[in-house]
Design an enzyme around this catalytic site. Structure first.
Site, PDB file in Angstrom:
ATOM      1  N   ASP A  48      53.986  28.131  37.506  1.00  0.00           N
ATOM      2  CA  ASP A  48      52.952  27.457  38.291  1.00  0.00           C
ATOM      3  C   ASP A  48      52.480  26.228  37.528  1.00  0.00           C
ATOM      4  O   ASP A  48      53.282  25.571  36.873  1.00  0.00           O
ATOM      5  CB  ASP A  48      51.803  28.443  38.569  1.00  0.00           C
ATOM      6  CG  ASP A  48      51.086  28.168  39.878  1.00  0.00           C
ATOM      7  OD1 ASP A  48      50.430  27.110  39.979  1.00  0.00           O
ATOM      8  OD2 ASP A  48      51.158  28.997  40.790  1.00  0.00           O
ATOM      9  N   HIS A  82      45.319  25.979  39.719  1.00  0.00           N
ATOM     10  CA  HIS A  82      46.071  26.900  40.576  1.00  0.00           C
ATOM     11  C   HIS A  82      46.709  28.026  39.768  1.00  0.00           C
ATOM     12  O   HIS A  82      46.542  29.213  40.082  1.00  0.00           O
ATOM     13  CB  HIS A  82      47.137  26.128  41.356  1.00  0.00           C
ATOM     14  CG  HIS A  82      47.803  26.920  42.433  1.00  0.00           C
ATOM     15  ND1 HIS A  82      48.972  27.625  42.229  1.00  0.00           N
ATOM     16  CD2 HIS A  82      47.460  27.128  43.725  1.00  0.00           C
ATOM     17  CE1 HIS A  82      49.322  28.237  43.355  1.00  0.00           C
ATOM     18  NE2 HIS A  82      48.423  27.946  44.288  1.00  0.00           N
ATOM     19  N   ASN A 173      52.017  28.082  53.868  1.00  0.00           N
ATOM     20  CA  ASN A 173      50.767  27.877  54.601  1.00  0.00           C
ATOM     21  C   ASN A 173      50.906  26.843  55.706  1.00  0.00           C
ATOM     22  O   ASN A 173      51.543  25.801  55.528  1.00  0.00           O
ATOM     23  CB  ASN A 173      49.666  27.404  53.646  1.00  0.00           C
ATOM     24  CG  ASN A 173      49.280  28.465  52.642  1.00  0.00           C
ATOM     25  OD1 ASN A 173      49.536  29.646  52.842  1.00  0.00           O
ATOM     26  ND2 ASN A 173      48.664  28.037  51.551  1.00  0.00           N
ATOM     27  N   SER A 236      49.359  31.835  48.517  1.00  0.00           N
ATOM     28  CA  SER A 236      49.425  31.847  47.060  1.00  0.00           C
ATOM     29  C   SER A 236      48.633  33.020  46.505  1.00  0.00           C
ATOM     30  O   SER A 236      49.108  33.778  45.654  1.00  0.00           O
ATOM     31  CB  SER A 236      48.865  30.542  46.482  1.00  0.00           C
ATOM     32  OG  SER A 236      49.753  29.481  46.636  1.00  0.00           O
TER      33      SER A 236
END
Length: 365
Positions: A48, A82, A173, A236
């Site tokens: 990530d 994130h 998404n 996520s």
């Protein structure tokens, strides 16, 4: 992939409040679950934006790497929040009843910084991150990002699956994505969709035939950069929650092959929508208590419940997690390899793991 904004709450007020804001913990009965397993001995890789230092993650973040910077860093920095948020959802331990709590607070995070900003990054760096995770002891890989099909990415995922690693990935998404992205769409990956606070399909979550399970994905609170907390909405967050669930199962049943861990998640999921598997909910909403305690008939076995190798009971296995060194992981890997060879002669890629008309598993009390 994630729509999120940091919560700029001041300490200690933020730490006092965030646990109450983590509604998904109550929804998933996490306090009850963590009396059964807390993810001891399991390494979860998080490719990530990196994982920043945070009080709620102290001791749970291993040295990792930066793939997009030529591997000059060790993954323990984050300019976006994130990756830190995903790590917190998996393995934050908080401080008593204060601070953020992860699903598997005794698991270890392997931070793999594959991009600087969440909305950036590429398949090649993600593939390199997966390859690094395979080579450095990951037993679960949590991928909260999507991309298009890519040969190196596919090969990296297949390598992880052959290495008996559980790969969990977000479906994507709306409105940015319209269908399940990659690597979630690859066979063998646990593709995760999202639900809202009521357990219904989250409007932000894409749907499709690849969806396996769903998990909370709306207003999810977790750790952030600069010692703060964040609130996120998207698959996520649901992905990190499912990765934490996989760590719980792998810790309790360390001899269980990866595809059987995935089978436990789908076989015990709470059915939603039309009866059986559907494109919005997959097999349903994850049920952590059932995933850890139900009598689930294993794939390809005639017995009605998974059994440990001779001389190793589930209780003994769960009580003897691996250390941070590679010795415990190696021993568990050898035991698992034996189970795979005995069961099927090799690692089986799966997608459809149970029939829609199968009876629900029994819960052991």
């Amino acid at each position: 992939m994630l729509t999120a904004a940091p919560l700029h709450a001041k300490e200690p007020e933020g730490a006092d409040r965030v646990r109450g804001d983590q509604w998904h913990l109550r929804y998933l009965e996490v306090p009850k679950v963590q009396r059964i397993s807390q993810g001891e001995g399991v390494v979860v890789a998080v490719p990530d934006t990196g994982v920043a230092p945070h009080a709620d993650l102290i001791g749970n973040v291993l040295p990792g790497t930066d793939t997009f910077l030529g591997r000059y860093g060790d993954g323990r920095q984050d300019q976006d929040s994130h990756g830190t948020g995903m790590a917190g959802l998996i393995a934050a331990h908080g401080n008593g009843d204060r601070g953020a709590l992860g699903i598997a607070p005794k698991a270890k995070i392997l931070p793999v910084r594959v991009k600087r900003i969440n909305e950036q990054g590429n398949s090649d760096d993600l593939a390199a991150g997966i390859e690094y995770s395979v080579a450095h002891g990951a037993e679960v890989i949590s991928i909260s990002s999507v991309s298009g099909p890519d040969l190196r990415l596919q090969q990296a995922v297949e390598t992880a699956l052959r290495a008996n690693i559980i790969v969990v990935a977000g479906a994507g998404n709306r409105p940015r994505e319209r269908q399940v992205g990659f690597p979630a769409a690859y066979p063998g990956v646990i593709a995760v969709g999202g639900t809202d606070r009521s357990g219904n399909h989250a409007t932000v979550s894409v749907d499709g035939p690849e969806i396996d399970v769903v998990a909370p994905a709306v207003d999810i609170y977790s750790t952030s950069i600069d010692g703060k907390y964040r609130k996120g909405t998207g698959t996520s967050d649901a992905t990190a929650i499912v990765a934490g669930a996989a760590a719980l199962i792998r810790s309790k049943y360390p001899y269980l092959p990866a595809q059987e861990v995935a089978h436990r998640l789908t076989a015990t999921a709470v059915d939603k929508g039309p009866p059986g598997r559907d494109d919005k909910y997959g097999y349903g909403v994850i049920n952590l208590v059932a995933a850890l305690t139900a009598d689930v008939p294993p794939l390809g076995f005639e017995s009605t419940a998974p059994s440990a190798p001779s001389g190793l009971s589930p209780t003994t296995a769960a009580a003897s997690p691996s250390s941070d060194s590679g010795d415990g992981a190696t021993a568990r890997g050898l035991a698992t390899l034996g189970a795979i060879v005995a069961a099927s002669g090799g690692y089986l890629l799966w997608r459809r793991r149970r029939r829609a008309d199968d009876p629900p598993p029994r819960i052991s009390r």
